[in-house]
Each structure stands twice: as structure tokens, then as C-alpha cells.
Motif scaffolding. Structure first.
Motif, PDB file in Angstrom:
ATOM      1  N   LYS A 335      23.828  70.232  44.377  1.00  0.00           N
ATOM      2  CA  LYS A 335      24.773  69.129  44.289  1.00  0.00           C
ATOM      3  C   LYS A 335      26.215  69.611  44.252  1.00  0.00           C
ATOM      4  O   LYS A 335      27.064  69.118  44.987  1.00  0.00           O
ATOM      5  N   ASN A 336      26.511  70.605  43.402  1.00  0.00           N
ATOM      6  CA  ASN A 336      27.891  71.078  43.281  1.00  0.00           C
ATOM      7  C   ASN A 336      28.404  71.658  44.592  1.00  0.00           C
ATOM      8  O   ASN A 336      29.565  71.452  44.973  1.00  0.00           O
ATOM      9  N   ILE A 342      32.102  68.846  50.746  1.00  0.00           N
ATOM     10  CA  ILE A 342      32.576  67.544  51.251  1.00  0.00           C
ATOM     11  C   ILE A 342      34.035  67.329  50.886  1.00  0.00           C
ATOM     12  O   ILE A 342      34.838  66.864  51.713  1.00  0.00           O
ATOM     13  N   LEU A 343      34.395  67.682  49.641  1.00  0.00           N
ATOM     14  CA  LEU A 343      35.793  67.506  49.225  1.00  0.00           C
ATOM     15  C   LEU A 343      36.730  68.388  50.051  1.00  0.00           C
ATOM     16  O   LEU A 343      37.825  67.961  50.444  1.00  0.00           O
ATOM     17  N   LEU A 347      39.546  66.939  52.439  1.00  0.00           N
ATOM     18  CA  LEU A 347      40.943  67.290  52.225  1.00  0.00           C
ATOM     19  C   LEU A 347      41.562  67.843  53.496  1.00  0.00           C
ATOM     20  O   LEU A 347      42.676  67.453  53.890  1.00  0.00           O
ATOM     21  N   LEU A 348      40.836  68.744  54.163  1.00  0.00           N
ATOM     22  CA  LEU A 348      41.345  69.312  55.415  1.00  0.00           C
ATOM     23  C   LEU A 348      41.499  68.231  56.488  1.00  0.00           C
ATOM     24  O   LEU A 348      42.473  68.227  57.250  1.00  0.00           O
TER      25      LEU A 348
END
Length: 730
Positions: A335-336, A342-343, A347-348
Motif C-alpha cells: 500500500k505505501n 501515485i503521489l 505531482l509530476l
């Protein structure tokens, strides 16, 4: 000799600890009944860790037969069956076994301690009515109200709730509690209770429930009105087979048959809890020292398949529920990693999109600026305010760059669109109403609204609208100039909070005064309990009184911290609130500090039989009161009034024609007439280290934010601050 006696005691204790313990488990129902089997399994699993415990289990089978003659014959059977058995403990499961033990204890099991589990309708009076006292156990209580609340949250559009029950002892016990909860929730949705239908009629009723607007609470169904007996699976699965709506329950043994779940009474939890109690008793603990667990150990348990079937998301309402049948997934295992990935990608992507959008916007602006007519370029584009104009039908005819930037569009994209394309529906509707009024009256109208831009920035805007005419005299449309008040509004809120922080020193001093008495009281209590202990006069009642008295002082100290914390929170919206409540909370904060400053502070409510309300921002209002009262207190302290002559602060509260009026009067001396008209100006102060923001922010809060008035005047040796505030929205 001394060592021999010690060795004997230890040796006998060792023998006693390793002696086999016999436990008799009496079930009210039959083997194969899921509830009974789960209790047995939990007890057996717990006992399996202890080799010296021998468990004997019997089943009364009272789901199928429970008349008086049968119970008498059962008692004779047990008497003969256990004639030569010596039990150390008896565990009884469910109400029928409890009632059986009550009637036949003296004849069958006299002197043996009793533990119960799965007991419905538990009361202390019921326990005290037993002919024996060596008893404890675990109560079973279904949590109906929390299940009703869960259903209403998971299905906000629910209109009908069908409750299915039978007329068994347990069913009737649950019905008593259901009646109260049904009365409480009847205003939210329609509730239909049934316990008198033949199975086919019940299936027909269930199949007719409207999908998306109905739900079922399945309590119990072991017999229908024809007397036909069902296992728990048979009855539930027949209902589940014809149901197109979610089914909730109160017991966990329906979960694998297709129930969504809920806050369930768990047989496993009952068995685990009572077996832990049993191990304590078998290890030598007096059963009288084991309190009855009156709160049933219920658990939030759900069936993953049913949650998925009805697309239900319980994570918003329940923390850490138990979910059965949930498939494992790579996502959960990593999960982490997935979240970070994904973050990072998001962000990119946002950076790329923003850079790309900026590049395109610059290219478009360069092309447009080269062809812009001088009027647009000089008159419109150089004005920082957002400006647009539209026809009488509400379609945009043009705008300046400020407006296009505000709505994240180009001027070309704005043309032909309406307010609904750029603003939330409620704001767009409000604008249409204002447009109609402008076109009707042909006057300039101002209004304001707050909205979020596509880039999620909050904007507070003031609109100034006027109609314009064409050369031929016809109405061409509407021109609007928008004033962005966002930064000014935020700066004002910042000043309010800054002023509030500036007053923290006084408040911390007030808290110190408030804590002085309870700390002295706590010190006295501790010394008193220590003295009693040293003199060997300490009693249980003394300890209990010490704890109770100490908790009173500690809760009082905690309440002062809560008052302080609440004062620091900015109010987010206007509400109706009580003037007396606000003053009571202010008095809690600084009342003792004022008192210890040799000042009498009096609250005079002119309308004694009426609760006066104010419409506005409660915490900011209290900030104004605190500022004015603190100023008055400080002025009085500076005068060094003799201790035998108390100063005073009078606060008069009364209702006027269209508002509520508050007067704060102190006798610290009048305000110099040279400065009385300047005290509400920003940064004006007579204090050596003052900021000059307190009274300025008081005026902003009262007049700008709450649409009231604040003023000051002298009356002899007294200064009078007058506040007038509306008691409804203007």
C-alpha cells in the motif's frame, strides 16, 4: 520445623495447581446451531491451552422443545448422569439454561460456582433473585440504536426499513428494545415490523421492496406463524434469495449466509470472555471478585461480498471493522509503495500540466496582444479589477484579462457562455436575480459572494453591476466590475487572531488564578489521605471520597483549559447564540482574576424572563467582550484603589426594538475627551507596550462582520461602551 511447614504448604499448592479441574458447559440450544457452536468452539480453544481442564458439554435443545415436563425430565436425567461427578465450575449459555439453573440449582449443583454467557435482558435484580450468590458472567445485549444509525448513514436515501423477527424468548426480548428505537427513528424513514407471517408471505413482502430505497433488519426467524421450524441458515437464506435490498442483522452467525453485517453480538466474543473468567476461577480467584460484564462485547463485522454487491463504503463511518471474505490484494501488501508512486506521478503530472498551460497561455497572450485594439489594451487590460459585459439574455459578450484569469479561461472562451459555465449553480442563480433587478430598475447594484476558482483558490468578490444602452436607446446588457476582497478579508481575519493572541497573556494569568484554589484543595486532600494512612485510619470510603473530590478539582481545571482552547478557535460561520452563555464563558475565563483585582463585576439582565440571542460570530464576539473588560480591569488596577473600597464593572444587557444592547460601565475614570474619538482607530494606544489593535478589531468585528454598532461615551467618572447587535440575519 519452620522450613518443613513452608515446604508442605508449597508442595500442597503445587499439587492443587496441577489437579484436574472439571467444568460443565450447559447450552440452552442444540449442537449444529451456529450461535451455540461458536460459543463452544471459543471456550474449547481457550481451554485447550490448559491441560488440567476437562470440559463436559450438554445441550438442552430448547429451540425445539421447552415445556415444563421436558425440563423436569431433563433435571432427572442430569441428576442421574452427574451423580458421581464433582464439578469445579458450571458455565451456562443463554437464557433457558439460566432459568433452568435457577429452578434446579439446589437439587443438582448446590455449592458449585456458576458463570453465564449470552444472557438477554440482564439486570442486577434478576441476578439477585437467584437462590445462590457464587455467580458472574457476560451479558448479551444487541445494540439496536447503533445499527439503525449505521443503516441511516450508509443509505441516506432510505425510505423503508423492514424488521423481521419471531416470537421466541430472544425475539420478544429484542422487540421490547426495538419499540423504543422505532419510535425515535420513525420521522427519518418508514419502519415496518413483522413477526407474524408465514414464510411464503414474508418472501413475497421482501421481493416487493423497492431497490435503492429500502433495507431489511433481520433479527431472528426460527418459526413462522404456521409453527414451521427453520435452522438459522434456512430462514435467512430463503429471505436473502428473494431480496434485492441489503440485509442487516444483530448476530454474527448470519454473516456467511448473505448478510451485509452491522454492530453484531458475537458468539465467539461471548465464549472467549466467559472462558477467560472461568480460567480465573479455576486458578483460585473468588467468583465474587469477578464483576459481571454488563456491556456486551459486540463487534462491527461485515461481509465483503455484500458490501461490494451494494457498493457500500463503511470506512467513512467505522474505524477498523472486521471484514470477512475479503480477498487479499497486491495493493494492500504494498500500500505505501503504491501511494508514494501515485503521489509522485500525480505531482509530476501536475507540474507538467501547469508548465504546459503556462506556455500555451503565454503564446496565446502574445498573439492576442499584437491584434488588440487600443481601447481593450488601455482601458480594460490595465484595470486590475475583473470586468465583463453581457447581453440581456445573460450571455457574455466580452471581458478583460482579469476576469478571464479569475475563471481560468481565455477571453474568446468566455464569449457566448453564461455564469453557469464558471460559477457554482447557487451563485449563478443569485447573479441572474440581480441581473433582472438591474435591468428592471436601471440602477447600480452591489452584491458579494465567495467561490472557489478552478485552481481551488478561494475568492471573496464584490460585484458592482449596471445596465448600459445601445446607441439606439435600447438596453444592450449589463456591465460588471468585480472587486477581489480576498486578501483584505484574510488580513482582517489575521488581525482578529493576532489580537486574540495578544490577549493570551491576560488569559494565562486568568487560568493561573482559576487553578489556584483547586491546587490548594488538591494539596489539602493529598495531605489528608497521607495522614489517614500513617495513622492506619484509612478506609475504602476515604479513598473513594478522595478520588471523587480530586476528580471534581481536576475536571474544573480541565474545563478552564477547554474554555481557553475554544476561545482561540475562529468562528467559521454566523450562528444564533445566547448572550448569557457568552458572558458565562467569559466569566469562567477572567472572573476570578477580576475578583482578585478587588473589582465587583455585575451582570444585569433587564429582560429577566427572556433568553436574548445574537446572530453573528460567537468566538469573535467573546473576544470583543474580553478586550473591553480587560481594558477596564487594567485601568482600575492602575488607579491603586484602597483594598477596603471595591471598584466595579457593571454590564447591562437588554433588548431594544430591533437589536440587543450591551453596556459595559467601569468606574476607572472618564476617557480624555481629546482621545475619545480616536480609540477605535488602528494602532492608536495609550499603553507603553500596546499594539493599538484591540478596540480597532472590536469595531471591525461588531460593525463590519456582525452588522452592529459599537461606541463609547463618558458619564461623570465612568466610561460606557455600548454595543448594539441584531438578533437575526439582516
Amino acid at each position: 520445623m519452620k522450613y518443613f511447614l513452608l515446604f508442605s504448604i508449597l508442595f500442597l499448592s503445587f499439587l492443587n495447581a496441577n489437579e484436574n479441574k472439571e467444568v460443565l458447559l450447559i447450552h440452552s440450544y442444540h449442537k449444529g446451531y451456529a450461535w451455540t457452536d461458536d460459543i463452544s468452539k471459543a471456550i474449547e480453544n481457550n481451554f485447550s491451552k490448559h491441560e488440567n481442564i476437562e470440559l463436559t458439554t450438554v445441550y438442552m435443545d430448547t429451540k425445539r422443545i421447552d415445556d415444563k415436563s421436558y425440563l423436569e425430565n431433563l433435571s432427572k436425567l442430569y441428576k442421574e448422569q452427574f451423580y458421581n461427578r464433582k464439578f469445579d465450575l458450571i458455565i451456562i449459555s443463554d437464557n433457558n439454561a439460566f432459568d433452568f439453573i435457577k429452578d434446579y440449582y439446589e437439587d443438582l449443583f448446590k455449592g458449585i460456582p456458576i458463570l453465564f454467557c449470552g444472557l438477554n435482558d440482564y439486570t442486577k435484580e434478576r441476578l439477585n433473585s437467584l437462590p445462590f450468590k457464587d455467580v458472574s458472567g457476560v451479558a448479551e445485549a444487541v445494540d439496536i440504536e447503533n445499527n439503525f444509525e449505521l443503516i441511516s448513514k450508509l443509505h441516506p436515501n432510505i425510505q423503508n426499513l423492514l424488521i423481521i423477527n419471531d416470537k421466541s424468548i430472544t425475539g420478544l426480548a429484542v422487540k421490547k428494545d426495538l419499540v423504543k428505537i422505532m419510535e425515535k427513528y420513525k420521522e427519518r424513514f418508514s419502519i415496518e415490523y413483522t413477526d407474524n407471517l408465514e414464510i411464503n408471505d414474508l418472501k413475497q413482502k421482501v421481493s416487493n421492496l423497492e431497490k435503492g430505497k429500502s433495507a431489511i433488519l433481520f433479527v431472528l426467524l426460527f418459526k413462522d406463524t404456521t409453527g414451521k421450524y427453520f435452522t438459522h441458515k434456512q430462514s435467512f437464506e430463503q429471505v436473502r434469495k428473494v431480496s434485492e435490498v441489503p440485509i442487516y442483522g444483530l448476530w454474527d452467525f448470519y454473516l456467511n449466509s448473505g448478510m451485509v453485517g452491522g454492530l453484531l453480538t458475537s458468539a465467539v466474543a461471548q465464549g472467549q470472555t466467559v472462558s477467560n473468567m472461568a480460567i480465573e476461577v479455576l486458578n483460585g480467584k473468588d467468583i465474587k471478585d469477578i464483576p459481571v460484564l454488563e456491556k456486551s462485547p459486540n463487534l462491527y463485522i461485515f461481509n465483503y461480498d455484500e458490501l461490494k454487491r451494494f457498493n457500500l463504503n463503511i470506512s467513512k463511518y467505522i474505524e477498523n471493522p472486521i471484514i470477512i471474505n475479503e480477498p487479499s490484494s497486491i495493493y494492500k501488501e504494498h500500500k505505501n509503495f503504491f501511494i508514494i508512486t501515485i503521489l509522485t506521478i500525480s505531482l509530476l503530472s501536475i507540474i507538467v500540466v501547469i508548465l504546459k498551460a503556462n506556455i500555451k497561455r503565454r503564446e496565446r497572450l502574445e498573439r492576442e496582444l499584437s491584434n488588440r485594439i487600443e481601447f481593450d489594451k488601455v482601458l480594460l487590460d490595465t484595470i486590475p479589477n475583473a470586468i465583463y459585459y453581457k447581453n440581456i439574455n445573460g450571455n457574455f459578450l466580452g471581458c478583460n484579462s482579469a476576469f478571464a484569469s479569475l475563471v481560468s479561461s481565455t477571453k474568446e472562451e468566455v464569449i457566448g457562455k453564461t455564469a453557469f459555465d464558471f460559477f457554482p449553480e447557487n451563485i449563478a442563480i443569485q447573479n441572474i436575480k440581480i441581473d433582472k433587478e438591474v435591468l428592471k430598475t436601471f440602477t447600480t447594484i452591489s452584491s458579494e459572494f465567495t467561490f472557489y476558482t478552478p485552481s481551488k483558490d478561494m475568492k471573496h468578490i464584490i460585484l458592482n453591476k449596471a445596465a448600459y444602452k445601445n446607441i439606439d436607446g435600447t438596453i444592450g446588457g449589463i456591465v460588471c466590475i468585480m472587486d477581489d476582497m480576498t486578501e483584505r478579508t484574510q488580513q482582517r481575519q489575521f488581525l482578529i487572531q493576532q489580537t486574540k493572541l495578544a490577549e493570551m497573556g491576560d488569559m494565562i494569568s486568568a487560568i493561573a488564578h482559576q487553578w489556584n484554589e483547586p491546587l490548594v484543595e488538591l494539596s489539602a486532600l493529598v495531605q489528608d489521605i497521607q495522614t489517614s494512612y500513617l495513622l492506619n485510619e484509612l478506609k475504602n470510603s476515604d479513598v473513594e471520597n478522595f478520588v471523587n473530590d480530586s476528580m471534581i478539582q481536576i475536571k474544573y481545571m480541565s474545563r478552564t483549559l477547554n474554555d481557553f482552547r475554544n476561545f482561540l478557535k475562529p468562528s467559521t460561520k454566523k450562528v444564533l447564540f445566547s448572550i448569557s452563555k457568552a458572558f458565562n464563558e467569559i466569566n469562567e475565563i477572567i472572573g476570578k482574576q477580576v475578583f482578585y483585582s478587588n473589582i465587583n463585576m455585575n451582570f444585569n439582565y433587564k429582560n429577566t424572563n427572556e433568553e436574548l440571542l445574537i446572530y453573528g460570530y460567537e468566538n469573535e464576539f467573546k473576544q470583543v467582550l474580553l478586550n473591553i473588560i480587560n481594558n477596564a480591569k487594567n485601568k482600575i488596577v492602575e488607579k491603586n484603589i484602597p483594598f477596603n473600597k471595591k471598584a466595579k464593572i457593571d454590564i447591562n444587557i437588554q433588548r431594544c426594538e430591533n437589536c440587543n444592547m450591551i453596556e459595559i460601565i467601569d468606574d476607572a475614570g472618564s476617557i480624555d475627551e481629546k482621545i475619545i474619538n480616536s480609540i477605535f482607530e488602528p494602532y492608536f494606544t495609550t499603553k507603553e507596550n500596546g499594539m493599538g489593535l484591540g478596540l480597532y478589531m472590536a469595531k471591525i468585528i461588531i460593525e463590519d462582520k456582525m452588522k452592529g454598532t459599537i461606541s463609547v461615551r463618558n458619564n461623570g467618572n465612568c466610561a460606557i461602551f455600548s454595543i448594539k447587535l441584531p438578533f437575526k440575519e439582516l
